[in-house]
Design a protein around this motif. Structure first.
Motif, PDB file in Angstrom:
ATOM      1  N   PHE A 251       1.183   8.924  -5.938  1.00 42.85           N
ATOM      2  CA  PHE A 251       1.047  10.329  -5.564  1.00 42.85           C
ATOM      3  C   PHE A 251       2.390  11.052  -5.495  1.00 42.85           C
ATOM      4  CE2 PHE A 251      -2.503   7.996  -3.705  1.00 42.85           C
ATOM      5  CZ  PHE A 251      -3.590   8.702  -4.201  1.00 42.85           C
ATOM      6  N   ALA A 252       3.488  10.346  -5.816  1.00 46.31           N
ATOM      7  CA  ALA A 252       4.846  10.908  -5.762  1.00 46.31           C
ATOM      8  C   ALA A 252       5.100  11.605  -4.429  1.00 46.31           C
ATOM      9  CB  ALA A 252       5.060  11.879  -6.918  1.00 46.31           C
ATOM     10  N   VAL A 253       4.616  10.973  -3.357  1.00 38.91           N
ATOM     11  CA  VAL A 253       4.743  11.591  -2.044  1.00 38.91           C
ATOM     12  C   VAL A 253       5.952  10.990  -1.318  1.00 38.91           C
ATOM     13  CG1 VAL A 253       3.041   9.973  -1.084  1.00 38.91           C
ATOM     14  CG2 VAL A 253       3.500  12.071   0.099  1.00 38.91           C
ATOM     15  N   THR A 254       6.701  11.866  -0.648  1.00 38.31           N
ATOM     16  CA  THR A 254       7.823  11.411   0.173  1.00 38.31           C
ATOM     17  C   THR A 254       7.243  10.815   1.457  1.00 38.31           C
ATOM     18  OG1 THR A 254       9.069  13.285  -0.663  1.00 38.31           O
ATOM     19  CG2 THR A 254       9.963  12.176   1.293  1.00 38.31           C
TER      20      THR A 254
ATOM     21  N   LEU B 281       0.826  -1.207   0.000  1.00 38.94           N
ATOM     22  CA  LEU B 281       0.000   0.000   0.000  1.00 38.94           C
ATOM     23  C   LEU B 281       0.870   1.270   0.000  1.00 38.94           C
ATOM     24  CD1 LEU B 281      -2.952   0.948   0.318  1.00 38.94           C
ATOM     25  CD2 LEU B 281      -2.589   0.940   2.770  1.00 38.94           C
ATOM     26  N   LEU B 282       1.837   1.302   0.899  1.00 39.05           N
ATOM     27  CA  LEU B 282       2.683   2.509   1.002  1.00 39.05           C
ATOM     28  C   LEU B 282       3.515   2.689  -0.270  1.00 39.05           C
ATOM     29  CD1 LEU B 282       3.815   2.368   4.745  1.00 39.05           C
ATOM     30  CD2 LEU B 282       2.268   4.002   3.700  1.00 39.05           C
ATOM     31  N   LYS B 283       3.973   1.560  -0.840  1.00 39.99           N
ATOM     32  CA  LYS B 283       4.750   1.656  -2.082  1.00 39.99           C
ATOM     33  C   LYS B 283       3.891   2.218  -3.214  1.00 39.99           C
ATOM     34  CE  LYS B 283       8.640  -1.470  -1.801  1.00 39.99           C
ATOM     35  NZ  LYS B 283       9.248  -2.728  -2.176  1.00 39.99           N
ATOM     36  N   SER B 284       2.645   1.747  -3.265  1.00 44.55           N
ATOM     37  CA  SER B 284       1.780   2.221  -4.352  1.00 44.55           C
ATOM     38  C   SER B 284       1.416   3.694  -4.145  1.00 44.55           C
ATOM     39  CB  SER B 284       0.538   1.343  -4.491  1.00 44.55           C
ATOM     40  OG  SER B 284      -0.433   1.728  -3.561  1.00 44.55           O
TER      41      SER B 284
END
Lengths: 220, 215
Positions: A171-174, A163-166
């Protein structure tokens, strides 16, 4: 993306963080490892601004979202209300848009059928997804996650990794994750910093090591 | 039998004053009590509010009622009628207890709820109105029903400044008929019925308002 310079923090004379320097790249997944009580959560709280710094600075280019260890969903609001309340307050004219965004996020996180449920009716994994969705509603550039796998079984932990990887990709979120679970962190992180007694012990790229968990354990 | 009915009617005519006192003082009590408890969280006023609450809880209600009815008008230069004096005295006294109930309710919430509101950049007013107080109200509701019942019974003190409530009317009949048993039983029946009604109402509101989120 995120520059942490010379941060110090103490509570009632006890030093919790000591001269922490960190540079976190844009769109990276950054792991903060270390034993319980080493200062991981305090560092996240300092980045978010929930703690006042004794010394040092945090420079972040962009918005910060925060996912609490115990989620801290608002129990008297439904899932959709938890997601849309704060954005609706900021921009009352875009309520319909916020609702669409919330529904879309719930779909992305596979809990679209829980929109009208109250947090008490959700499982641990579902609460976590709602907390993630709430953190993402403000379109943050940096998402801080405090112990996102604590209390979860192995299978759900693997779901969280995916989930976090996707989310990171989509969302290109850090993402900055504080966790004591080295297996989880090495699976997900681009870099891992290990804290020990409030100080930075080591900062590595786990892909450079054949067995990063074993390597990190030496610094525990 | 006829005497019982007449006595019932006469004592029952005091219910209006009892209810007016209850509703008036409850409104003041809730408004001031919530205000006191929120102001306690804003540094400067904490000592002042704590002082007021301490005095209100530390002195008898009968003294506060007498003070409001006999002393305050001479200081401010206008006369208070019995109902106004009662509402003010019972309301302010109740505010001190409600402030304590609300404080316990606020402190029972996880600190993370305040922090979650802060991280979502929810302004302080909205945080209190929409995030904190709705949860506090759900937590303290049973204690608040208790406070309403206690307040209802305390309104009987209005008799000492001449208020013609249930209790005062029962005393008048007792004095006229040289019989305390029947009028006091009738007064007891009225108070107990009102208490049962408040309990019933409290349970209904609790079920209707707070059931969904807990199911």
């Amino acid at each position: 993306m995120l520059e942490i310079h010379n941060i110090c923090k103490s509570f009632r004379g006890v030093k919790v963080l000591e001269t922490i320097h960190l540079h976190i790249e844009k769109s990276a997944i950054f792991g903060l490892a270390g034993p319980s009580g080493c200062g991981k959560s305090t560092l996240l709280r300092c980045i978010q601004g929930l703690e006042t710094l004794d010394q040092g600075t945090v420079n972040c280019r962009g918005r910060i979202g925060f996912m609490f260890q115990d989620f801290q969903l608002f129990p008297h609001m439904t899932v959709l209300q938890n997601l849309t309340y704060a954005p609706d307050l900021k921009d009352k004219d875009k309520k319909a848009e916020h609702r669409r965004q919330a529904e879309s996020l719930l779909r992305d996180l596979s809990i679209e059928f829980k929109g009208d449920a109250y947090p008490k009716a959700l499982s641990g994994g579902q609460k976590q997804r709602v907390a993630l969705a709430r953190g993402l509603m403000a379109n943050p550039d940096v998402l801080l996650c405090d112990e996102p796998t604590s209390g979860l079984d192995v299978s759900t932990t693997m779901d969280v990794v995916a989930l976090l990887k996707s989310i990171n990709k989509q969302f290109a979120v850090t993402i900055v994750i504080a966790s004591h679970d080295l297996d989880f962190l090495t699976k997900i992180s681009d870099r891992i910093a290990l804290l020990k007694n409030g100080a930075l012990a080591i900062n590595i790229d786990p892909k450079q090591y054949a067995d990063p968990v074993d390597f990190l354990k030496r610094y525990y | 039998m006829h005497r019982i009915i007449v006595n019932f009617k006469y004592i029952g005519s005091g219910v209006a004053l009892t209810l007016a006192l209850l509703l008036g003082s409850l409104s003041i009590g809730v408004a001031l009590g919530v205000l006191f408890s929120i102001l306690r969280y804003s540094g400067i006023s904490r000592l002042f509010i704590n002082g007021i609450i301490s005095v209100l809880r530390g002195t008898p209600l009968i003294l506060q009622l007498s003070f409001v009815y006999f002393i305050v008008p001479s200081i401010l230069g206008f006369k208070l009628n019995v109902l106004s004096a009662g509402i003010i005295a019972f309301g302010i006294n109740s505010a001190a207890y409600i402030a304590e109930i609300v404080r316990a309710g606020i402190e029972s919430l996880p600190q993370g709820q305040f922090e979650a509101a802060k991280t979502l950049e929810i302004p302080t007013f909205y945080m209190w109105r929409d995030i904190i107080l709705p949860q506090v109200i759900a937590n303290i509701f049973p204690a608040m029903v208790n406070e309403v019942i206690a307040l209802l019974k305390e309104t009987a003190l209005i008799a000492i400044i001449g208020g013609m409530d249930i209790m005062r009317k029962a005393q008048i009949i007792a004095a006229e008929q040289y019989d305390y048993f029947m009028p006091l039983c009738i007064a007891g029946i009225y108070y107990y019925t009102l208490v049962l009604f408040i309990e019933f109402l409290g349970r209904r509101v609790e079920k209707w308002k707070f059931h969904a989120r807990n199911s």
